[in-house]
Structures are given as C-alpha cells and as structure tokens.
Design a protein around this motif. Sequence first.
Motif, PDB file in Angstrom:
ATOM      1  N   ASN A   1      33.322  56.452  84.044  1.00 33.29           N
ATOM      2  CA  ASN A   1      33.915  56.535  82.908  1.00 33.29           C
ATOM      3  C   ASN A   1      33.779  54.889  82.174  1.00 33.29           C
ATOM      4  OD1 ASN A   1      35.093  58.817  81.218  1.00 33.29           O
ATOM      5  ND2 ASN A   1      35.312  59.420  83.351  1.00 33.29           N
ATOM      6  N   VAL A   2      34.254  53.996  82.779  1.00 38.06           N
ATOM      7  CA  VAL A   2      34.528  52.672  82.200  1.00 38.06           C
ATOM      8  C   VAL A   2      33.151  51.960  81.962  1.00 38.06           C
ATOM      9  CG1 VAL A   2      35.301  50.274  82.508  1.00 38.06           C
ATOM     10  CG2 VAL A   2      36.974  52.247  82.817  1.00 38.06           C
ATOM     11  N   ILE A   3      32.473  51.877  82.998  1.00 38.97           N
ATOM     12  CA  ILE A   3      31.278  51.302  82.839  1.00 38.97           C
ATOM     13  C   ILE A   3      30.273  52.002  82.160  1.00 38.97           C
ATOM     14  CG2 ILE A   3      29.094  50.761  84.193  1.00 38.97           C
ATOM     15  CD1 ILE A   3      31.082  50.274  86.721  1.00 38.97           C
TER      16      ILE A   3
ATOM     17  N   SER B   1      42.050  61.041  82.027  1.00 36.64           N
ATOM     18  CA  SER B   1      43.309  60.662  82.878  1.00 36.64           C
ATOM     19  C   SER B   1      43.913  61.731  83.590  1.00 36.64           C
ATOM     20  CB  SER B   1      44.384  60.174  81.981  1.00 36.64           C
ATOM     21  OG  SER B   1      44.219  59.148  81.235  1.00 36.64           O
TER      22      SER B   1
ATOM     23  N   ILE C   1      36.942  56.935  87.364  1.00 42.77           N
ATOM     24  CA  ILE C   1      37.380  55.665  86.615  1.00 42.77           C
ATOM     25  C   ILE C   1      36.229  54.813  86.476  1.00 42.77           C
ATOM     26  CG2 ILE C   1      38.825  53.780  86.933  1.00 42.77           C
ATOM     27  CD1 ILE C   1      40.760  55.408  88.480  1.00 42.77           C
ATOM     28  N   GLY C   2      35.609  54.414  87.635  1.00 43.84           N
ATOM     29  CA  GLY C   2      34.410  53.686  87.479  1.00 43.84           C
ATOM     30  C   GLY C   2      33.270  53.935  86.551  1.00 43.84           C
TER      31      GLY C   2
ATOM     32  N   PHE D   1      40.559  60.691  76.262  1.00 45.62           N
ATOM     33  CA  PHE D   1      41.073  59.775  77.271  1.00 45.62           C
ATOM     34  C   PHE D   1      42.023  60.566  78.144  1.00 45.62           C
ATOM     35  CE2 PHE D   1      43.853  56.499  78.914  1.00 45.62           C
ATOM     36  CZ  PHE D   1      42.737  55.700  79.390  1.00 45.62           C
TER      37      PHE D   1
ATOM     38  N   THR E   1      41.273  62.371  86.321  1.00 42.15           N
ATOM     39  CA  THR E   1      41.440  61.509  87.752  1.00 42.15           C
ATOM     40  C   THR E   1      42.802  61.816  88.443  1.00 42.15           C
ATOM     41  OG1 THR E   1      40.293  60.051  86.106  1.00 42.15           O
ATOM     42  CG2 THR E   1      41.408  59.056  87.954  1.00 42.15           C
TER      43      THR E   1
ATOM     44  N   CYS F   1      30.967  54.048  79.605  1.00 35.82           N
ATOM     45  CA  CYS F   1      31.217  54.108  78.277  1.00 35.82           C
ATOM     46  C   CYS F   1      31.022  52.708  77.501  1.00 35.82           C
ATOM     47  CB  CYS F   1      32.752  54.523  77.889  1.00 35.82           C
ATOM     48  SG  CYS F   1      32.791  56.227  78.317  1.00 35.82           S
ATOM     49  N   LEU F   2      31.086  51.692  78.497  1.00 33.42           N
ATOM     50  CA  LEU F   2      31.004  50.369  77.763  1.00 33.42           C
ATOM     51  C   LEU F   2      29.517  50.147  77.628  1.00 33.42           C
ATOM     52  CD1 LEU F   2      33.342  48.173  79.971  1.00 33.42           C
ATOM     53  CD2 LEU F   2      33.435  48.663  77.389  1.00 33.42           C
TER      54      LEU F   2
ATOM     55  N   ASN G   1      32.409  61.360  76.701  1.00 31.84           N
ATOM     56  CA  ASN G   1      33.050  60.113  76.539  1.00 31.84           C
ATOM     57  C   ASN G   1      31.862  59.263  76.549  1.00 31.84           C
ATOM     58  OD1 ASN G   1      35.659  60.845  76.556  1.00 31.84           O
ATOM     59  ND2 ASN G   1      36.045  60.552  78.768  1.00 31.84           N
TER      60      ASN G   1
ATOM     61  N   SER H   1      31.163  57.153  72.924  1.00 26.75           N
ATOM     62  CA  SER H   1      31.019  55.847  72.792  1.00 26.75           C
ATOM     63  C   SER H   1      29.868  55.292  72.143  1.00 26.75           C
ATOM     64  CB  SER H   1      31.067  55.345  74.233  1.00 26.75           C
ATOM     65  OG  SER H   1      32.514  55.779  74.889  1.00 26.75           O
TER      66      SER H   1
END
Length: 148
Positions: A130-132, A108, A127-128, A104, A111, A134-135, A66, A70
Amino acid sequence: MILIVVLSVNVPVFRKFASMRALLMHPYVLVFFGGGLGSVLRYALGRLIPATFTSSPFPVAILFVNVVASFVLGAIVSWVVGRSAGEEARLLIGVGFCGGLSTFSSFSNDTIMLAQNGRFGAALLNIGLNVILCLVASAGGLWFGQKL
C-alpha cells in the motif's frame, strides 16, 4: 460532469438554470457527488475483484482502489496547478471521488485482521504494498497530470 458542462453554456434556454448551476458548482455539492461515485466504485470493485482475480484472503481490492485513487489524485493535483478553472475538478474528483474511492480505514482494518489471524507476513506485505505502490502511483499521476 456533462450536466455541469451543459449548464455552463451561455445559451438562452439554460439561463433559467443559473441558480441550478450555482448549486451544482457549490464546493460541498461537488464533494458530495464525487464522494458518492467513488464510494460506489469502491464497493463494486470490492465485490468484483475477490470473486474474479484471486481466491486468496489478501485484501487485493483495497490495495487496488488505494493505488488507483493515488494515481488519479496525483494527476488532478498536477493538472489543477496553474489553472484557475480547475478548482471544481479538484473538489469533484480529487477530494470527493478519490476520497470516496480510497480507504485508509479499510486498509488499516484489513492489516489488523491479517495480523490477528497470525498472518504477519501478509500484514507486513499489505503495509509495504500500500505504501510503496500508492507513492509510485501518486508520482505517476503527478507526471501524467503535467502532460495533460
């Protein structure tokens, strides 16, 4: 990609492949081939990473693909902006390859499985991260794509 470059050369021997070039450059075909390559790479990395880098049941492979997708998508989007010839690259790499590589749904599912197994901290960490990550990777890719 090499085949697309070869077929784009205006040499008499390649003129008979004009319809083949048109087929290979069709948006659906570009997305199809890019998606296939991305999916195969995701599968290969999923088999390689747990056996090589970690003995933990944490979904490192999905996190890795991921983040990589990204970054690549950010770079492609940034590179394509302002280039009329970049649409094929965006479809092949951005939509197809990155779409096939990233996942995704697996993120999911991983998780949920962590949470169902009582590993709530690991689920939140997944979760944290992947989000951080990837951004950050997307921002890095956008920056990198501007430098190309």
